[in-house]
Each structure stands twice: as structure tokens, then as C-alpha cells.
Design an enzyme around this catalytic site. Structure first.
Site, PDB file in Angstrom:
ATOM      1  N   CYS A   1       7.837   1.703   6.136  1.00 35.55           N
ATOM      2  CA  CYS A   1       6.494   1.879   6.751  1.00 35.55           C
ATOM      3  C   CYS A   1       6.363   3.329   7.504  1.00 35.55           C
ATOM      4  CB  CYS A   1       6.472   0.957   7.659  1.00 35.55           C
ATOM      5  SG  CYS A   1       6.204  -0.678   7.028  1.00 35.55           S
TER       6      CYS A   1
ATOM      7  N   THR B   1       0.750  -1.179   0.184  1.00 38.29           N
ATOM      8  CA  THR B   1       0.084   0.070   0.013  1.00 38.29           C
ATOM      9  C   THR B   1       0.888   1.430  -0.078  1.00 38.29           C
ATOM     10  OG1 THR B   1      -0.159  -0.399   2.403  1.00 38.29           O
ATOM     11  CG2 THR B   1      -2.132  -0.925   1.228  1.00 38.29           C
TER      12      THR B   1
END
Ligand code: NAD
Ligand code: UDX
Length: 451
Positions: A280, A83
Site C-alpha cells: 500500500c 488497484t
């Protein structure tokens, strides 16, 4: 249990290997043919401790394929595709949506498996996946309820298997009790620690059984973003204090210990340095801010977390400039490229920002990393940089070294000898891990962060 994992990246592959190890049968699907082929041949396409080794032992319980190998009898489907960050900071959910569409086009009405979202996704994604799968099922005349649970992942790269076998908690967000029960069963050997640990990953003596946190999909989705943002903020906070420590003459190592031993704060993620990177933290903090923006809500702490981190990378350049006076024409050797030790991952790595800035400013940049150089050559062909085969080759003719990644082998390098190969003995310790006294005695101008 029969489990299908979609996406054989860091998360999907580690999860697959761990689930197979604790007794499940796992089939792992990826759309990347090259990756699937490599895995079918037992080649792990990333550097992650223990994954290749366990994969070799579990060949009879784990298989790989593309979508055409999708098995309708699977009980659980785990989505673990990327994502990535869009230019506006938003999380790009197109890969997750593509998976939902594939599932809606492939699943049959009988014994519909539970769909589990392990990708880090914006709030509302479980509902979105549910509606996309239902839409495609309906278009094929299949009209049955679809269950999507949110099961965020908290593993760290470099110690991914360790974190999967010995988590602090497992979070499951689901509106149906049945989904929670199935996931509790799937994770039972980890929740109860009934599996025999791999020899190279013994269970830590102090390990407490993980908590099993059940909540709604929305809360589970927010838990993931809030956890990563908090960790990034903790690091940015100590980096901000480090800047002040430098100016007032305090030592951040002692300050961090003095703060962290308060149990309410904790010593972890208080290592000041060049700042955080990786696939992240940056992406997830930005995505959280973006989500808040959609509700007309400001997140000043989260925004500052990013600003402080960017400044931290610039600080390294400022320190080099102040030590070398002129950067143009100087040679700077980077010790380490990966965003942290134990991985060859270069996503949002501080090394890349520092190398780019130095090159822009006319410096010659050399780099040495025990595992990430090949990845760097491939993924950053734009960097006009020399790759050294050893720390000695890196030091040779350099005006300064910058320790960017705290690889263990960098802690015990023969700095005395390296210094003799350098044009000027300047070392910026971007992780505060080197022995300041030893280096100073060896004639180095030692520059740490916050000391
Ligand atoms: P990755 O890029 O390493 O792997 C993703 C894989 O999914 C790739 O192999 C890609 O080919 C595959 N894929 C994409 N679309 C597909 C499709 N339609 N069908 C089949 N395969 C498809 O990503 P990652 O680092 O494993 O991250 C996956 C998710 O987990 C992300 O949402 C990330 O934020 C989250 N996460 C990552 C970490 C980490 O440390 N890397 C930790 C926790 C959570
Ligand atoms: C992070 C989260 O820790 C993990 O829970 C989540 O699932 C994915 O994102 P990861 O990015 O793999 O994991 O590595 P992590 O060990 O958390 O380090 C992230 C960055 O912070 C690295 O660049 C590291 O060097 C830096 N860091 C970490 C510091 O600068 N100081 C610290 O004290 C700790």
C-alpha cells in the site's frame, strides 16, 4: 444482511469473514478460479492471523464463487479488487472498472443494491463506477439511479482481523443518505461493539468505540490516500532523523520516544529502520503524487517520503560495505523476507531490494523467514539466493546477518551460538529490535539504524 464482496484478497477475505462473524450472510466472488476453489475447500491462500480459523467456524454464513454465482438479491456489494501501481505511478483502476461493467451487465432493475467501493481508488472513482454501471444498465433498457459509496479500508496486514473488529474510525463517503444508513446498519455491531469477540482476539481494555465519519465520496477517497501518505511520511521522517542521529552520536530510540510522547505527535510509526514496504504505502503515495500532477500541483513532501525510503534501503548496503570492506564474495544472511511480521506478503518488501543489490555487487545471499520463503521462491525466481531452513543454517558460514523483518522469534535467537557458526560476527539490525549490549558482549559488531 445479504452482502456480496467482490475480490477475495487480503481486504475482501478479511472483510467477508468479519462481516459473516458479526451476523451477515456473505458471498465472496473472485475471478481467480484457483483461489475460489481453495476457499471453497476452506484453504486460505494467504498467511493472515485468525482468518482461516474463523472461516472454518462460519461455513454456513459465508460462501465463495465466480461471477456466475452472483446473487441478484444481495443488498450491499463491496468492491475489494486490487488497484496496483502502473509504471507512471498512477493507480490501475482497470479491475474496478471491470467489476463495474460486470455489475451493469448483471444487475436487474428491482431493488438495486448499494455498491460500496472499498478498494483504494483515485479521486472520482465512485462517480466513475456509477457511470459505468449506469451505462451498461441503460444499454439493457434499465434506467434507474445507481448508488456508489466510498468506504476506504485502513486494515494492516498481519493484524487485519483485529483492525476490522476494532477500527479507530469507519469512513463512508456517499451523496445519498440512504447509502449511509445502510452502511451504518451493516457496521452497527462494530460501531457499537455488540458482538462477542473471538476468543483469540479479545477487545482491548482501552478500546473506544469507533467514530463513524460520513462525508462525500471525493473526501473519503482523499482520506485514504492522505492517511497512508502521512503514515509513510512519519516513518520516512524518523528515518531521516535517524541518519542524522548516527552522524551526531544520538540514539534514535530515545529521540523517537522523546518526540512521540508529545500527544500531538504520538509514538506510533516512529520506529526507524530499513524503511517501509508493503502493497500500500509505495503505491498509494505514488498515486497521490500522480493525481496532484493531473491538477498541475506539486507534492514535495510526498515525493521526499519516497526518496528517503529508497535511501534507507541503500543505507543497509552501505553499512554492510563499511563493515565487511568487500562485498564481492562475502556471504550475507537475511533474517526475514516479508515486508513486516505476521504475513508472507513480499510486495515492495525491503528484503527484495537488499537481496538484489547484494547479488548485483557479487555477494552470496542466504535468507530465512518463518513463513515467506515459499512465496519468495515462487514470486522471485530471478533471485539467485539460498534458502535456509533455520537461523542456525543461515548463520553457518555467513559474514554478516541483516535483520530485515522483526519476527518475534528473531528477538530471542541464541545469537551467542549463531556467532560461533559465522565467518565474521557482523549483524545489521534493520529494525532496531535486538539487544545491542548482549550482542556486543557476544563479540558481534552490532550495527543499528540511527544509534
Ligand atoms: P489482492 O490482490 O490481495 O486481492 C484482489 C483480489 O481481487 C484478487 O483475488 C483478484 O483475483 C480479485 N479480482 C480482480 N479483478 C476481479 C474481478 N474483475 N472480478 C472478481 N475478482 C477480481 O488485493 P488486496 O491487498 O486485498 O487489496 C484490494 C484493495 O484494497 C486495493 O485497492 C488495495 O489498495 C486496498 N487496500 C489494501 C490493504 C492491504 O493491506 N492489503 C489495506 C487497505 C486497502
Ligand atoms: C498500511 C496501513 O498501515 C494501513 O492502514 C493500510 O490500510 C494499508 O497500508 P500495512 O502495509 O499492512 O498497512 O502495514 P503497516 O503495519 O502499516 O506497515 C507498513 C510498513 O511500514 C512495513 O514495512 C513496516 O515494517 C513499516 N513500518 C511501520 C516502519 O518501518 N516503522 C514503523 O514505525 C511502522
Amino acid at each position: 444482511m445479504q452482502i456480496t464482496v467482490i475480490g477475495c484478497g487480503y481486504v475482501g477475505l478479511t472483510t467477508s469473514v468479519a462481516l459473516a462473524y458479526i451476523g451477515h450472510r456473505v458471498h465472496c466472488i473472485d475471478q481467480n478460479q484457483e483461489r475460489v476453489q481453495a476457499l471453497q475447500n476452506g484453504i486460505v491462500p494467504m498467511h493472515e492471523m485468525g482468518v482461516a480459523e474463523l472461516l472454518g467456524q462460519l461455513r454456513d454464513r459465508i460462501s465463495f464463487g465466480r461471477w456466475d454465482s452472483f446473487n441478484l438479491t444481495t443488498e450491499v456489494i463491496i468492491i475489494a479488487v486490487g488497484t496496483p501501481r502502473k509504471d507512471n505511478g498512477e493507480a490501475d483502476t482497470s479491475y474496478v472498472e471491470a467489476v463495474a461493467r460486470e455489475l451493469g451487465q448483471r444487475l436487474s432493475g428491482d431493488g438495486l443494491p448499494i455498491i460500496v467501493n472499498k478498494s483504494t481508488v483515485p479521486i472520482g472513482s465512485a462517480r466513475r463506477v456509477e457511470s459505468v454501471v449506469s451505462y451498461y444498465l441503460k444499454s439493457r433498457g434499465i434506467n434507474i439511479p445507481v448508488t456508489v459509496a466510498s468506504n476506504p479500508e485502513f486494515l494492516r496486514e498481519g493484524v487485519a482481523l483485529y483492525d476490522t473488529f476494532y477500527p479507530d474510525r469507519i469512513v463512508v463517503g456517499a451523496n445519498q443518505g440512504e447509502a449511509i444508513n445502510i452502511l451504518r446498519e451493516m457496521y452497527a455491531p462494530i460501531l457499537e461493539q455488540t458482538f462477542i469477540p473471538p476468543e483469540f482476539l479479545p477487545r482491548p481494555d482501552s478500546y473506544n468505540l469507533p467514530a463513524f465519519i460520513t462525508t462525500t465520496p471525493t473526501s473519503a477517497e482523499l482520506i485514504k490516500y492522505a492517511a497512508n501518505t502521512f503514515l509513510a511520511m512519519k516513518i520516512s521522517y524518523i528515518n531521516e532523523i535517524a541518519g542524522l542521529a548516527e552522524r551526531v552520536g544520538a540514539d534514535i530510540l530515545e529521540v523517537a520516544r522523546g518526540i512521540g510522547l508529545d500527544k500531538r505527535i504520538g509514538v506510533q510509526y516512529l520506529n526507524a529502520g530499513i524503511g517501509w514496504g508493503g502493497s500500500c504505502f509505495g503505491k498509494d503515495v505514488q498515486a497521490l503524487i500522480h493525481t496532484a500532477g493531473q491538477y498541475d500541483y506539486d507534492m514535495p513532501l510526498s515525493s521526499a517520503t519516497i526518496q528517503v525510503n529508497l535511501r534507507q534501503r541503500e543505507e543497509i548496503i552501505r553499512k554492510l560495505q563499511s563493515a565487511l570492506k568487500v562485498l564481492r564474495g562475502s556471504t550475507v544472511g537475511l533474517l526475514g523476507l516479508s515486508f513486516k511480521p505476521g504475513t508472507d506478503d513480499l510486495r515492495d518488501a525491503p528484503s527484495i531490494t537488499v537481496a538484489k543489490r547484494l547479488i548485483e555487487m557479487g555477494a552470496h545471499v542466504k535468507a530465512y523467514d518463518p513463513v515467506a520463503m515459499e512465496n519468495c521462491r515462487k514470486s522471485h525466481p530471478e533471485l539467485d539466493m539460498l534458502y535456509a531452513n533455520s537461523a542456525e543454517e543461515l548463520a553457518h558460514g555467513s559474514d554478516a546477518l541483516v535483520l530485515v523483518t522483526e519476527w518475534k522469534e528473531f528477538l530471542s535467537l541464541p545469537y551467542n551460538q549463531l556467532g560461533k557458526l559465522m565467518r565474521q560476527k557482523v549483524i545489521v539490525d534493520g529494525r532496531n529490535v535486538l539487544d545491542r549490549q548482549l550482542l556486543t558482549e557476544a563479540g558481534f559488531n552490532y550495527i543499528g539504524v540511527g544509534r
